[in-house]
Every structure is written in structure tokens, then in C-alpha cells.
Design a protein around this motif. Sequence first.
Motif, PDB file in Angstrom:
ATOM      1  N   LEU A  44       0.856  -1.183   0.000  1.00 13.78           N
ATOM      2  CA  LEU A  44       0.000   0.000   0.000  1.00 13.78           C
ATOM      3  C   LEU A  44       0.891   1.232   0.000  1.00 13.78           C
ATOM      4  O   LEU A  44       1.876   1.305   0.738  1.00 13.78           O
ATOM      5  N   TYR A  45       0.535   2.204  -0.821  1.00 13.61           N
ATOM      6  CA  TYR A  45       1.333   3.425  -0.948  1.00 13.61           C
ATOM      7  C   TYR A  45       0.407   4.627  -0.797  1.00 13.61           C
ATOM      8  O   TYR A  45      -0.673   4.673  -1.387  1.00 13.61           O
ATOM      9  N   ARG A  46       0.843   5.569   0.007  1.00 14.75           N
ATOM     10  CA  ARG A  46       0.114   6.834   0.121  1.00 14.75           C
ATOM     11  C   ARG A  46       1.057   7.934  -0.311  1.00 14.75           C
ATOM     12  O   ARG A  46       2.096   8.176   0.319  1.00 14.75           O
ATOM     13  N   ALA A  47       0.740   8.579  -1.382  1.00 18.77           N
ATOM     14  CA  ALA A  47       1.582   9.646  -1.933  1.00 18.77           C
ATOM     15  C   ALA A  47       1.645  10.815  -0.951  1.00 18.77           C
ATOM     16  O   ALA A  47       0.716  11.003  -0.154  1.00 18.77           O
ATOM     17  N   PRO A  48       2.703  11.605  -1.006  1.00 17.19           N
ATOM     18  CA  PRO A  48       2.781  12.774  -0.132  1.00 17.19           C
ATOM     19  C   PRO A  48       1.552  13.673  -0.301  1.00 17.19           C
ATOM     20  O   PRO A  48       1.110  13.915  -1.419  1.00 17.19           O
ATOM     21  N   TYR A  49       0.983  14.105   0.807  1.00 19.67           N
ATOM     22  CA  TYR A  49      -0.185  14.989   0.884  1.00 19.67           C
ATOM     23  C   TYR A  49      -1.473  14.334   0.401  1.00 19.67           C
ATOM     24  O   TYR A  49      -2.494  14.999   0.286  1.00 19.67           O
ATOM     25  N   SER A  50      -1.453  13.049   0.135  1.00 22.42           N
ATOM     26  CA  SER A  50      -2.663  12.347  -0.280  1.00 22.42           C
ATOM     27  C   SER A  50      -3.418  11.863   0.957  1.00 22.42           C
ATOM     28  O   SER A  50      -2.829  11.676   2.014  1.00 22.42           O
ATOM     29  N   GLU A  55      -2.951   0.561  -4.003  1.00 26.45           N
ATOM     30  CA  GLU A  55      -2.217  -0.696  -4.120  1.00 26.45           C
ATOM     31  C   GLU A  55      -1.191  -0.546  -5.233  1.00 26.45           C
ATOM     32  O   GLU A  55      -1.487  -0.009  -6.292  1.00 26.45           O
ATOM     33  N   LYS A  56       0.032  -1.012  -4.947  1.00 25.60           N
ATOM     34  CA  LYS A  56       1.111  -0.944  -5.932  1.00 25.60           C
ATOM     35  C   LYS A  56       1.753  -2.323  -6.048  1.00 25.60           C
ATOM     36  O   LYS A  56       1.764  -3.099  -5.095  1.00 25.60           O
ATOM     37  N   PRO A  57       2.369  -2.619  -7.203  1.00 25.52           N
ATOM     38  CA  PRO A  57       3.086  -3.894  -7.337  1.00 25.52           C
ATOM     39  C   PRO A  57       4.353  -3.908  -6.471  1.00 25.52           C
ATOM     40  O   PRO A  57       4.957  -2.861  -6.223  1.00 25.52           O
ATOM     41  N   ALA A  92       7.406  -1.008  -5.569  1.00 30.04           N
ATOM     42  CA  ALA A  92       7.778  -0.613  -4.212  1.00 30.04           C
ATOM     43  C   ALA A  92       9.275  -0.800  -3.974  1.00 30.04           C
ATOM     44  O   ALA A  92       9.929   0.063  -3.376  1.00 30.04           O
ATOM     45  N   MET A  93       9.823  -1.920  -4.435  1.00 32.84           N
ATOM     46  CA  MET A  93      11.264  -2.167  -4.256  1.00 32.84           C
ATOM     47  C   MET A  93      12.086  -1.118  -5.001  1.00 32.84           C
ATOM     48  O   MET A  93      13.085  -0.609  -4.481  1.00 32.84           O
ATOM     49  N   GLN A  94      11.663  -0.790  -6.206  1.00 30.45           N
ATOM     50  CA  GLN A  94      12.350   0.229  -7.004  1.00 30.45           C
ATOM     51  C   GLN A  94      12.267   1.589  -6.301  1.00 30.45           C
ATOM     52  O   GLN A  94      13.239   2.329  -6.247  1.00 30.45           O
TER      53      GLN A  94
END
Length: 191
Positions: free
Chosen positions: A109-115, A120-122, A126-128
Motif C-alpha cells: 500500500l502506498y500513500r503519496a505525499p499529501y494524499s 495498491e502498488k506492485p 515498491a522495491m524500485q
Amino acid sequence: MGQISRRDFLKRTGVTVAGLTVASMAGVNMKPVQAQVTRIKLEVRKGKQVPSVCPYCAVGCGMLITESAGKIINIEGNPDSPVNLGALCPKGAAAYQMVDNQERQTKVLYRAPYSDKWEEKPLDWAMQRVAEKVKETRDKYFIETVDGKTVNTNPAIASLGGSTMENEWNYIHQKLMRSLGIVYMENQARI
């Protein structure tokens, strides 16, 4: 410590005797007890038991992992282990939840800055992303020399290792952290 009067001595003795009398009449067993590990045999635990070692810290408590049809169905303390005699700490006792837990997060799970929402991301993405951020931070804050002396440090990154890391992983992890110049390192197993 002050002197105790005869009257106070008799009062305290009387209260103690009365308390013990009431306790024995109420069926309270006053014999000393000894803690012991009891092995619970459940029908659910039929399967092949494999001895193992708890991964959480350097104590090395023995565990019995029960598997059936290629799936782990139970993890408990090994009563034959001289280290823990079958007892496990709360982390070790909850080890089965590493295998089977509906609440455990299995997606990135990824939450962008200020979001205000998670996406959901692969896993590859995420590793990259982590690799890019580590490189960016290292390049920005790396200190090669101080007063003409080589120090090769990076005060902007810290490392907190997980308690499930064994010695081999800790060795490689430390090598990686030192190659990045990281000086703030700790391992969660001590906390």
C-alpha cells in the motif's frame, strides 16, 4: 524499624491465623505450587511435527512446527528443548500468526505525499521506489571527509533490523548499511 508491642503482635498473629483458617475452609490450597509446561494434545494437531528454533531473538527457544498436507497447522514450544522447556514468550507464542493471519497485510500500500488515500502498488514498483529513495538520500547527505579525514558517513539514514533476522542475514545487512555510510544501527531483538 520500631518496636512492636505485645498487643500489635497478638493482633497481627490473630488476623493471620483467621485468614489462613478461612482460606483452608473455603477450599484454597495453601501448598506451594511449581510452574510447569503442559503439552496440549488436540485432534486438530495431527500431522508431522518438526523441531525448529524461534526466529525472534538470540535466545533460541525450541519450537515444534506441525505440518499436514504441506501446510503449517500449528506452532508451539518444544518441551524437549533445554533452552525453554516448551515455554514461549508472547512473540514466540504468536509465531503461528506469521503463517496464518487474516489481518496480516499482503499487498503493498502506498500513500503519496499529501494524499488522503492509499493505493495498491506492485511489489516491484515498491522495491524500485525504496532503492531510489535510499540512493537519493545517500547522495544528498553522504559525508566523505571531515577536517581532511575520511569518515564516509551518512547521518540521514538509520537502520532498525527486525528480530527475525538470523546471524547470516545480520552480517549481510550490516555490510550493506556500512557501505551506505550508515552509523545509526540497531536490532529490534534487543528492544
